[in-house]
Design an enzyme around this catalytic site. Structure first.
Site, PDB file in Angstrom:
ATOM      1  N   GLU A   9      35.624  38.946  41.544  1.00 50.42           N
ATOM      2  CA  GLU A   9      34.442  38.069  41.640  1.00 50.42           C
ATOM      3  C   GLU A   9      33.424  38.642  42.634  1.00 50.42           C
ATOM      4  O   GLU A   9      32.791  37.928  43.399  1.00 50.42           O
ATOM      5  CB  GLU A   9      34.865  36.631  41.982  1.00 50.42           C
ATOM      6  CG  GLU A   9      35.776  36.083  40.895  1.00 50.42           C
ATOM      7  CD  GLU A   9      35.743  34.576  40.702  1.00 50.42           C
ATOM      8  OE1 GLU A   9      34.812  33.930  41.195  1.00 50.42           O
ATOM      9  OE2 GLU A   9      36.659  34.078  40.027  1.00 50.42           O
TER      10      GLU A   9
ATOM     11  N   ARG B 290      32.659  31.935  43.454  1.00 49.50           N
ATOM     12  CA  ARG B 290      32.834  32.544  44.781  1.00 49.50           C
ATOM     13  C   ARG B 290      33.175  31.490  45.824  1.00 49.50           C
ATOM     14  O   ARG B 290      33.963  31.737  46.736  1.00 49.50           O
ATOM     15  CB  ARG B 290      31.570  33.314  45.167  1.00 49.50           C
ATOM     16  CG  ARG B 290      31.497  34.636  44.462  1.00 49.50           C
ATOM     17  CD  ARG B 290      30.169  35.347  44.543  1.00 49.50           C
ATOM     18  NE  ARG B 290      30.261  36.539  43.704  1.00 49.50           N
ATOM     19  CZ  ARG B 290      29.234  37.283  43.340  1.00 49.50           C
ATOM     20  NH1 ARG B 290      28.007  36.975  43.733  1.00 49.50           N
ATOM     21  NH2 ARG B 290      29.418  38.342  42.581  1.00 49.50           N
TER      22      ARG B 290
HETATM   23  C1  LIG Z   1      43.581  41.047  39.208  1.00 45.18           C
HETATM   24  C2  LIG Z   1      42.148  41.137  38.769  1.00 45.18           C
HETATM   25  C3  LIG Z   1      41.605  40.096  38.052  1.00 45.18           C
HETATM   26  C4  LIG Z   1      40.289  40.198  37.563  1.00 45.18           C
HETATM   27  N1  LIG Z   1      39.795  39.207  36.750  1.00 45.18           N
HETATM   28  C5  LIG Z   1      38.593  39.415  36.117  1.00 45.18           C
HETATM   29  C6  LIG Z   1      38.130  38.504  35.117  1.00 45.18           C
HETATM   30  O1  LIG Z   1      38.779  37.486  34.819  1.00 45.18           O
HETATM   31  N2  LIG Z   1      36.954  38.770  34.493  1.00 45.18           N
HETATM   32  C7  LIG Z   1      36.198  39.866  34.791  1.00 45.18           C
HETATM   33  O2  LIG Z   1      35.157  40.057  34.187  1.00 45.18           O
HETATM   34  N3  LIG Z   1      36.610  40.751  35.746  1.00 45.18           N
HETATM   35  C8  LIG Z   1      37.786  40.552  36.400  1.00 45.18           C
HETATM   36  N4  LIG Z   1      38.230  41.451  37.354  1.00 45.18           N
HETATM   37  C9  LIG Z   1      37.401  42.613  37.649  1.00 45.18           C
HETATM   38  C10 LIG Z   1      36.802  42.601  39.039  1.00 45.18           C
HETATM   39  O3  LIG Z   1      35.786  41.626  39.122  1.00 45.18           O
HETATM   40  C11 LIG Z   1      36.314  44.031  39.337  1.00 45.18           C
HETATM   41  O4  LIG Z   1      37.472  44.822  39.518  1.00 45.18           O
HETATM   42  C12 LIG Z   1      35.413  44.095  40.549  1.00 45.18           C
HETATM   43  O5  LIG Z   1      34.172  43.479  40.278  1.00 45.18           O
HETATM   44  C13 LIG Z   1      35.156  45.535  41.012  1.00 45.18           C
HETATM   45  O6  LIG Z   1      34.774  46.355  39.945  1.00 45.18           O
HETATM   46  P1  LIG Z   1      35.529  47.746  39.725  1.00 45.18           P
HETATM   47  O7  LIG Z   1      36.992  47.467  39.728  1.00 45.18           O
HETATM   48  O8  LIG Z   1      34.963  48.407  38.541  1.00 45.18           O
HETATM   49  O9  LIG Z   1      35.236  48.594  41.032  1.00 45.18           O
HETATM   50  P2  LIG Z   1      33.939  49.529  41.268  1.00 45.18           P
HETATM   51  O10 LIG Z   1      32.705  48.803  40.904  1.00 45.18           O
HETATM   52  O11 LIG Z   1      34.181  50.853  40.647  1.00 45.18           O
HETATM   53  O12 LIG Z   1      33.965  49.680  42.835  1.00 45.18           O
HETATM   54  C14 LIG Z   1      34.819  50.614  43.542  1.00 45.18           C
HETATM   55  C15 LIG Z   1      34.451  50.549  45.017  1.00 45.18           C
HETATM   56  O13 LIG Z   1      33.074  50.948  45.203  1.00 45.18           O
HETATM   57  C16 LIG Z   1      32.364  49.919  45.884  1.00 45.18           C
HETATM   58  N5  LIG Z   1      30.982  49.912  45.392  1.00 45.18           N
HETATM   59  C17 LIG Z   1      30.563  49.815  44.111  1.00 45.18           C
HETATM   60  N6  LIG Z   1      29.218  49.807  44.070  1.00 45.18           N
HETATM   61  C18 LIG Z   1      28.783  49.891  45.352  1.00 45.18           C
HETATM   62  C19 LIG Z   1      27.511  49.917  45.978  1.00 45.18           C
HETATM   63  N7  LIG Z   1      26.372  49.819  45.274  1.00 45.18           N
HETATM   64  N8  LIG Z   1      27.442  50.024  47.315  1.00 45.18           N
HETATM   65  C20 LIG Z   1      28.582  50.086  48.058  1.00 45.18           C
HETATM   66  N9  LIG Z   1      29.819  50.066  47.538  1.00 45.18           N
HETATM   67  C21 LIG Z   1      29.922  49.959  46.198  1.00 45.18           C
HETATM   68  C22 LIG Z   1      33.122  48.653  45.580  1.00 45.18           C
HETATM   69  O14 LIG Z   1      32.879  47.645  46.548  1.00 45.18           O
HETATM   70  C23 LIG Z   1      34.549  49.153  45.613  1.00 45.18           C
HETATM   71  O15 LIG Z   1      34.982  49.215  46.940  1.00 45.18           O
HETATM   72  C24 LIG Z   1      39.507  41.341  37.877  1.00 45.18           C
HETATM   73  C25 LIG Z   1      40.062  42.373  38.658  1.00 45.18           C
HETATM   74  C26 LIG Z   1      41.366  42.281  39.088  1.00 45.18           C
HETATM   75  C27 LIG Z   1      41.933  43.435  39.887  1.00 45.18           C
END
Ligand SMILES: Cc1cc2nc3c(=O)[nH]c(=O)nc-3n(C[C@H](O)[C@H](O)[C@H](O)COP(=O)(O)OP(=O)(O)OC[C@H]3O[C@@H](n4cnc5c(N)ncnc54)[C@H](O)[C@@H]3O)c2cc1C
Length: 383
Positions: free
Chosen positions: A364, A244
């Site tokens: 992240e 981060r």
């Molecule tokens: C280009 C790219 C590269 C990436 N690289 C990696 C990688 O190398 N390794 C890896 O492991 N992951 C990777 N990721 C995954 C990334 O870390 C996740 O997409 C991210 O953590 C969000 O998870 P999600 O997409 O499932 O969204 P979700 O968890 O479904 O969230 C959707 C929305 O809801 C909000 N939300 C969720 N829970 C809460 C809560 N309790 N309270 C309030 N709001 C909430 C979120 O902030 C977001 O706005 C990558 C993603 C992208 C797009």
């Protein structure tokens, strides 16, 4: 902590020259070809960028976090996709092995990660578990001297190319939370590890993600990071604390580049008979962006120094990620505005950066997750 200011200055000069002379001129090509030109990858390896934060005993540059932050700010002056491949490699890809790995695990993988001979990736996210990472479903079942992994990891940076994966999987099916998770080192050619097609992304073309699918993938038991079950989620969180701060530093670098692009455009372009830069409403945007980028630089360096001094910076790392990722989004938005119609046209770098920086608020740990981490830690400290 800066160990040798002269040596660091030399490194920063070399990197800034590389960014100016080699990377910036190739930004459009990176985006068009959706790939880092192979000759630039080789130059990055030769400069040691694949092993920036890997200790010297393993062949890396062994930068402290403050030094790494300054390097990330310098690299941030160009398209973030250039950084993604090596930043992921010696960042989230390698740090799990470095922080919690056994001496044998470090000796086996880290020297080759430091040179870029091996490329690494970090597998935490799944189709049904993103922000709620502790609910992950990938399973690892012990079978003799192996574990059998099944499950799917999503959006894995470097996924299409990586040789080594740090994979978080559930070893204790009765423990649904973080304590049931272990971290594994999985080699890319292990039978049962499959890669999905590369994702089509909004921006950061040239940085690739894909699904990593485990189907009865047999991993030697000696590849459990640290040799102990149940520690994997803690390992992942330590990796992300560091990651981060690195991402925050990159956001600062990109913001500074966007301030520069906006300033030059505002000085060159005239409307109403004078340069845009003489209109006070344009000046307000330039000043706000400059101020915010400076605030980001200051807070990231402060947190990095504290981490180097041994402080727990979990809260501060989230403060930095929250502020810097949102900040660079605002700066990119103003940069497009200062450019007017040109800012919406792909010929100008700001159009591309506007799309590139959107990712920083998501991966992240999203902005909302940083808010939750910060507030939870604040409450915990006083109760
Ligand atoms: C280009 C790219 C590269 C990436 N690289 C990696 C990688 O190398 N390794 C890896 O492991 N992951 C990777 N990721 C995954 C990334 O870390 C996740 O997409 C991210 O953590 C969000 O998870 P999600 O997409 O499932 O969204 P979700 O968890 O479904 O969230 C959707 C929305 O809801 C909000 N939300 C969720 N829970 C809460 C809560 N309790 N309270 C309030 N709001 C909430 C979120 O902030 C977001 O706005 C990558 C993603 C992208 C797009």
């Amino acid at each position: 902590m800066i160990r040798d200011p002269d040596l660091l200055d030399q490194l920063l000069d070399t990197i800034s020259r590389f960014v100016r002379e080699r990377l910036i001129p190739n930004e459009a090509r990176l985006a068009e070809e959706d790939a880092v030109p192979p000759e630039l990858l080789e130059e990055m390896k030769a400069m040691g960028l694949f092993g920036l934060s890997i200790p010297e005993e393993y062949g890396g540059l062994g930068l402290t976090l403050e030094e790494e932050a300054l390097v990330a700010m310098a690299i941030g002056q160009t398209s973030p996709a250039f950084r993604s491949i090596f930043g992921t490699n010696n960042g989230i890809g390698a740090q799990g092995i470095l922080i919690d790995g056994t001496p044998e695990q470090k000796a086996r993988y880290v020297p080759r990660l430091a040179t870029g001979e091996l490329l690494s990736a970090f597998c935490l996210t799944e189709p049904d578990s993103g922000s709620d990472a502790a609910s992950l479903r990938t399973t690892a079942v012990r079978d003799g001297d192996h574990y059998v992994l099944n499950g799917t990891k999503r959006f894995i940076t470097n996924g299409p190319h990586a040789d080594v994966f740090t994979v978080m999987a559930r070893t204790d099916p009765h423990h649904k939370g973080a304590g049931g998770i272990s971290a594994f080192i999985v080699e890319g050619d292990t039978p049962g590890l499959k890669r999905g097609p590369a994702d089509k992304k909004m921006g950061q073309k040239g940085a690739h993600t894909c699904d990593i699918i485990f189907e009865d993938c047999r991993v030697p038991a000696e590849n459990v990071i640290g040799g102990k079950e149940g520690q994997g989620f803690k390992t992942a969180m330590k990796v992300l604390d560091r990651g981060r701060l690195h991402i925050s530093a990159v956001c600062v670098g990109v913001a500074e580049r966007l301030v520069e692009e906006s300033l030059h455009y505002a000085i060159e372009r005239k409307q109403f008979g004078v340069p845009l830069a003489e209109h006070q409403l344009i000046q307000a945007m330039l000043a706000d962006s400059k101020t915010e980028a400076y605030a980001g630089r200051t807070m990231v360096l402060d947190a990095a120094r504290r981490k180097d001094a041994g402080e727990d910076v979990s809260t501060l790392a989230s403060c930095c990620k929250l502020f810097c990722a949102e900040m660079v989004g605002r700066v990119a938005d103003r940069a497009v505005q200062v450019h007017g119609g040109a800012g919406y046209i792909a010929e100008y770098a700001v159009e591309r950066f506007y799309r590139d920086v959107r990712l920083f608020r998501i991966y992240e740990g999203t902005t909302q997750i940083q808010q939750l981490v910060i507030a939870r830690n604040m409450v915990r400290e006083v109760t």
